[in-house]
Design a protein around this motif. Structure first.
Motif, PDB file in Angstrom:
ATOM      1  N   GLU A 467     -17.267 -49.918  21.066  1.00 12.91           N
ATOM      2  CA  GLU A 467     -18.575 -49.371  20.706  1.00 12.91           C
ATOM      3  C   GLU A 467     -19.136 -49.986  19.425  1.00 12.91           C
ATOM      4  OE1 GLU A 467     -18.031 -45.182  20.538  1.00 12.91           O
ATOM      5  OE2 GLU A 467     -17.665 -44.982  22.692  1.00 12.91           O
ATOM      6  N   ARG A 468     -18.256 -50.527  18.588  1.00 15.99           N
ATOM      7  CA  ARG A 468     -18.721 -51.102  17.321  1.00 15.99           C
ATOM      8  C   ARG A 468     -19.649 -52.299  17.528  1.00 15.99           C
ATOM      9  NH1 ARG A 468     -13.187 -52.598  14.644  1.00 15.99           N
ATOM     10  NH2 ARG A 468     -12.822 -53.206  16.819  1.00 15.99           N
ATOM     11  N   TRP A 469     -19.471 -52.978  18.653  1.00 16.89           N
ATOM     12  CA  TRP A 469     -20.165 -54.252  18.842  1.00 16.89           C
ATOM     13  C   TRP A 469     -21.324 -54.140  19.831  1.00 16.89           C
ATOM     14  CZ3 TRP A 469     -17.692 -55.612  14.895  1.00 16.89           C
ATOM     15  CH2 TRP A 469     -16.317 -55.443  14.768  1.00 16.89           C
ATOM     16  N   LEU A 470     -21.817 -52.920  20.040  1.00 18.25           N
ATOM     17  CA  LEU A 470     -22.897 -52.664  20.992  1.00 18.25           C
ATOM     18  C   LEU A 470     -24.033 -51.910  20.326  1.00 18.25           C
ATOM     19  CD1 LEU A 470     -20.559 -51.326  23.814  1.00 18.25           C
ATOM     20  CD2 LEU A 470     -21.750 -53.533  23.890  1.00 18.25           C
ATOM     21  N   ARG A 471     -25.220 -52.031  20.908  1.00 18.36           N
ATOM     22  CA  ARG A 471     -26.344 -51.202  20.479  1.00 18.36           C
ATOM     23  C   ARG A 471     -27.104 -50.719  21.709  1.00 18.36           C
ATOM     24  NH1 ARG A 471     -31.507 -53.428  20.458  1.00 18.36           N
ATOM     25  NH2 ARG A 471     -31.642 -55.675  20.850  1.00 18.36           N
ATOM     26  N   PRO A 472     -27.689 -49.529  21.659  1.00 21.01           N
ATOM     27  CA  PRO A 472     -28.414 -49.022  22.822  1.00 21.01           C
ATOM     28  C   PRO A 472     -29.835 -49.558  22.912  1.00 21.01           C
ATOM     29  CG  PRO A 472     -28.338 -47.358  21.115  1.00 21.01           C
ATOM     30  CD  PRO A 472     -27.547 -48.523  20.597  1.00 21.01           C
ATOM     31  N   VAL A 473     -30.294 -49.733  24.134  1.00 15.90           N
ATOM     32  CA  VAL A 473     -31.681 -50.115  24.408  1.00 15.90           C
ATOM     33  C   VAL A 473     -32.190 -49.230  25.545  1.00 15.90           C
ATOM     34  CG1 VAL A 473     -33.243 -51.917  25.233  1.00 15.90           C
ATOM     35  CG2 VAL A 473     -31.395 -52.500  23.671  1.00 15.90           C
ATOM     36  N   ALA A 474     -33.384 -48.670  25.402  1.00 15.66           N
ATOM     37  CA  ALA A 474     -34.012 -47.871  26.461  1.00 15.66           C
ATOM     38  C   ALA A 474     -35.207 -48.632  27.028  1.00 15.66           C
ATOM     39  CB  ALA A 474     -34.458 -46.518  25.917  1.00 15.66           C
ATOM     40  N   TYR A 475     -35.291 -48.679  28.352  1.00 18.10           N
ATOM     41  CA  TYR A 475     -36.424 -49.300  29.048  1.00 18.10           C
ATOM     42  C   TYR A 475     -37.314 -48.179  29.590  1.00 18.10           C
ATOM     43  CZ  TYR A 475     -33.715 -53.636  28.965  1.00 18.10           C
ATOM     44  OH  TYR A 475     -33.007 -54.742  28.570  1.00 18.10           O
ATOM     45  N   GLN A 476     -38.588 -48.256  29.281  1.00 18.54           N
ATOM     46  CA  GLN A 476     -39.525 -47.205  29.700  1.00 18.54           C
ATOM     47  C   GLN A 476     -40.530 -47.776  30.711  1.00 18.54           C
ATOM     48  OE1 GLN A 476     -41.096 -44.716  26.577  1.00 18.54           O
ATOM     49  NE2 GLN A 476     -43.028 -44.386  27.653  1.00 18.54           N
ATOM     50  N   ASP A 477     -40.645 -47.078  31.855  1.00 18.67           N
ATOM     51  CA  ASP A 477     -41.609 -47.437  32.905  1.00 18.67           C
ATOM     52  C   ASP A 477     -41.556 -48.924  33.252  1.00 18.67           C
ATOM     53  OD1 ASP A 477     -42.499 -44.807  33.095  1.00 18.67           O
ATOM     54  OD2 ASP A 477     -44.032 -45.098  31.542  1.00 18.67           O
ATOM     55  N   THR A 478     -40.343 -49.432  33.374  1.00 17.45           N
ATOM     56  CA  THR A 478     -40.141 -50.863  33.633  1.00 17.45           C
ATOM     57  C   THR A 478     -40.047 -51.109  35.135  1.00 17.45           C
ATOM     58  OG1 THR A 478     -38.945 -51.057  31.542  1.00 17.45           O
ATOM     59  CG2 THR A 478     -38.641 -52.835  33.137  1.00 17.45           C
ATOM     60  N   PRO A 479     -40.776 -52.076  35.660  1.00 19.37           N
ATOM     61  CA  PRO A 479     -40.700 -52.382  37.098  1.00 19.37           C
ATOM     62  C   PRO A 479     -39.255 -52.673  37.514  1.00 19.37           C
ATOM     63  CG  PRO A 479     -42.539 -53.531  36.096  1.00 19.37           C
ATOM     64  CD  PRO A 479     -41.769 -52.925  34.971  1.00 19.37           C
TER      65      PRO A 479
END
Length: 504
Positions: A467-479
């Motif tokens: 988990e130390r080497w990751l970051r979260p990304v959220a995609y919104q209304d993405t095709p």
């Protein structure tokens, strides 16, 4: 002028061979940029798991050469290093399994809900992605498990991050050999060799943490060295996370009931733990709180007998030996301190283990500082108030241990429960009736703790180290056609996910 990097035999203090030269700033830059070019190739999870398994296999196939090199440079001994190599290979394969499973991606999908309150909800899909190039600062005392092929490297590669290792000067030949094995493993599965790069030299380590393409760093070492790099990481124009393991006393509390029941067993066990590996484990019990009185005296007598019979050993390098001898002498000379077994030098390169005792009211602040090597401090407390006063003075630790009597251990909500609650505030791993030396590689493991044990709340051992080497990304209304495969409704890769609140 190039500065040579020598492999040194700690048993003799003699130079063995020149392994490399210290990296210049230009060479650090070239190494980081080469590693960064490997990022796209690591996007495929399947190739990452193959790399980790290939690296484990390469270590095992070259075990004799790796162990011989490590023993020649560290004096840790073939039996210990044989176990460490097995642990390192297991750890690499364990992270391959983590990669294959995919739960570490922490995929969450919330479909759009126009009727949601208090406002309509858009379509949101979240997962974790790799940070980028990771700098790993190898440890002195684990030339395999916490160095080039160790847990920081394994977890970073599992996350999809190429690694640039700053080798430790105590085992440069071992580091070079392990680097060759890992780079060959990368090529064997179709990845660039520069997925793993190793550098040598103190200044190279400073330049590495400052490099703009380095996205995070992992460190195992001393408080001064780790804190300097932590500050450098924070002072960058674009600060990066620095996951450092710095120092730990690993306190042990022996209750009066435990001492009454098994003083001799605890004393002998303590001797075995604090002298293990010549006292060079990061989880060595360096401070032991034992009750005053006859039962505590029995414990100290057993500890005296066992520690007095412990064999001398060789520390990792001459500087560590000098620091150990100075630290031991200063502790023995403190007012109110006695040394039933005096820690001392042995010949030109060896040391003998020992311990000191002191009454809780006479505990000097310097006794609350880690002394690397085979020495522990036994603090005799005469009351619960004296015990609490000592615990209130302790910094953060990797571990904290309680030795309990059988009756108090079976009682809910009693004094033992209160003691464990107090120790939980001090450490990342709390043990009962055991010894902290030895850190099992398991999904539930946590190897970390409040500062200065570590600089974060993360672990460097176990599955969640990724988990130390990751970051979260959220995609919104993405095709759908533009979504990563892990976030598409069909879940073509079969990763574990939480969809609209339900695990699947």
């Amino acid at each position: 002028m190039a500065v040579p990097v020598w492999s040194v035999d700690p048993r003799t203090g003699k130079q063995r061979e020149q392994v490399a030269v210290e990296a210049t700033a230009a060479e650090v830059d070239a190494a980081v940029r080469a590693a960064a070019r490997a990022i796209p190739a690591l996007a495929d999870r399947s190739v990452r798991s193959r790399l980790l398994r290939a690296a484990a296999g390469a270590l095992e196939e070259s075990a004799a050469a790796v162990i011989a090199a490590a023993d020649a440079e560290t004096a840790l001994g073939v039996p210990r290093l044989t176990g460490e190599l097995a642990r390192t290979a297991y750890q690499l394969r364990a992270f391959a399994e983590v990669v294959d499973e995919g739960a570490f991606l922490d995929v969450i999908i919330d479909h759009a809900d126009p009727a949601a309150q208090p406002i309509p909800r858009p379509d949101l899909r979240r997962m974790k992605i790799p940070l980028g190039v990771v700098a790993v600062y190898a440890a002195s005392n684990f030339p395999l498990a916490f160095s080039v092929p160790g847990g920081d490297t394994a977890s970073a590669l599992a996350a999809g991050c190429p690694v640039v290792v700053k080798a430790h000067p105590d085992h440069p030949a071992t580091s070079a050999l392990c680097t060759e094995l890992l780079r060959a493993a990368a090529v064997s599965v179709g990845l660039p060799a520069d997925t793993v790069v190793t550098l040598h030299g103190f200044q190279a380590g400073v330049e590495l943490v400052r490099h703009p393409l380095v996205a995070a760093a992992g460190f195992t070492g001393s408080v001064p060295g780790g804190r300097a790099l932590y500050d450098a990481a924070a002072a960058r124009p674009q600060p990066i996370p620095f996951y450092g393991e710095l120092g730990s006393l690993n306190p042990v509390v022996v209750t009066p009931d435990a001492a009454a029941e098994r003083a001799e067993q605890i004393g002998a066990g303590l001797a075995g733990s604090f002298t293990l590996g010549v006292g060079q484990f990061c989880t060595k019990p360096g401070l032991v709180l034992a009750p005053a009185g006859q039962d505590g005296d029995r414990l100290v007598a057993a500890l005296t007998a066992a520690a007095g019979e412990a064999a001398p050993g060789v520390l990792l390098d001459a500087r560590m030996r000098d620091n150990f001898l100075k630290g031991a002498a200063s502790r023995v000379a403190l007012p109110g301190v006695s040394a039933p077994v005096v820690p001392a030098g042995e010949g030109e390169t060896g040391v003998r283990p020992g311990f000191v005792t002191v009454a809780a009211p006479d505990l000097d602040e310097s006794l609350l500082e880690e002394c690397f090597g085979p020495l522990t401090v036994v603090v005799r407390y005469g009351s619960a108030a004296e015990l609490a006063a000592v615990l209130d003075r302790l910094p953060g630790n990797l571990t904290a241990t309680a030795h309990l009597g059988s009756a108090e251990a079976a009682q809910e909500g009693g004094s033992a429960a209160a003691l464990l609650a107090r120790l939980t505030a001090l450490a990342g791993r709390v043990l009962v009736d055991g010894w902290p030396t030895g850190v099992a590689v398991a999904p539930a493991q946590h190897h970390g703790g409040p500062y200065p044990a570590t600089t974060s709340t993360s672990t460097s051992v176990g599955a969640t180290a990724i988990e130390r080497w990751l970051r979260p990304v959220a995609y919104q209304d993405t095709p759908p056609a533009l979504l990563p495969l892990e976030l598409r409704d069909a879940n073509p890769l079969g990763v574990p996910r939480r969809v609209d609140g339900t695990l699947s």
